[in-house]
Design an enzyme around this catalytic site. Structure first.
Site: not given
Ligand code: 13P
Length: 247
Positions: A9, A11, A94, A96, A166, A172, A212
């Site tokens: 992803n 982002k 997601h 976010e 997740e 992150g 992560s």
């Molecule tokens: P990270 O791997 O940067 O922690 O992000 C995970 C994520 O949100 C994937 O959709």
């Protein structure tokens, strides 16, 4: 036997030019024989990335879609547009998007249905906050997210969905869930599927872990019985992504 699926992803990262560089760097390094590999790229990069990946088995995913067919929805992208562009997977729900863009269980459900109608695969995300985990209500919360997201789907449709667990506190932050913590929730998700749809659907549906994931922890996470791959953020923007896919 479920085939593993590892999706990057990206982002809101990589301009079109940078996307071409990343694809060129990664495309020959990932092993697509044993794992389904997906690059979920920003909307503006979909067409050039689809083109750049022609002749490979790497699929392109979108990070969002709207649930109407067309019309006066300024700024949105329709499922037909994604389908025609060559998108195979769409990330939906997601954390976010839930936090910053008002995604709800109800809109997630509408989007999941539309994505399936347009012959694409939803990667439906769920996950608890740290506060919910500390209160011990994470399983209850995730069960609800999964049930609402899949509401109204037949078993046949549900089998096509990929679910991504997740935990928000692991996204992150560099703080990965332990493989036991991740396995516990992925097993609980499979249990909900079993309650809703029976053994066969629970057996075939794929459940990813995200938060992560990196080159070092991927093998241990993906070895867990109920974890069928990963949804990778930060590490999908680097050569390390190949290490994760080829775990
Ligand atoms: P990270 O791997 O940067 O922690 O992000 C995970 C994520 O949100 C994937 O959709």
């Amino acid at each position: 036997m479920r085939k593993k699926i590892v999706a990057g992803n990206w982002k809101m990262n990589k301009t079109p030019k940078e996307a071409m560089e990343l694809v060129a760097m990664l495309k020959d390094k990932v092993d697509t024989d044993n794992v389904d590999v997906v690059f979920c790229v920003p909307a503006i990069n979909i067409l050039p990335v689809v083109d750049a990946l022609k002749g490979t088995n790497i699929a392109v995913g979108a990070q969002n879609v709207y649930f109407e067919e067309s019309g006066a929805y300024t700024g949105e992208i329709s499922p037909a547009m994604l389908e025609e562009a060559g998108v195979k997977y769409v990330v939906v729900g997601h954390s976010e998007r839930r936090e910053y863009f008002a995604e709800t269980d109800e809109t997630v459900n509408k989007k999941v249905k539309k994505i399936l109608e347009h012959n694409m695969t939803p990667i439906m995300c769920c996950g608890e906050t740290l506060e919910q985990r500390e209160l011990g209500i994470e399983i209850e919360f995730i069960r609800t997210q999964v049930k609402c997201g899949l509401a109204g789907l037949s078993a046949e449709e549900a089998q096509k969905v990929v679910i991504a667990y997740e935990p928000i506190w692991a996204i992150g932050t560099g703080k990965t869930a332990t493989s036991q913590q991740a396995e516990e929730i992925c097993a609980a998700i499979r249990q909900v599927i079993k309650e809703l749809y029976g053994d066969k659907t629970a057996e075939v549906i794929r459940i990813q872990y995200g938060g992560s994931v990196n080159g070092k922890n991927a093998a241990e996470l993906f070895a867990m019985e109920n974890i069928d791959g990963g949804l990778v953020g930060g590490a999908s923007l680097k050569e390390e992504f190949a290490q994760i896919v080829n775990y």
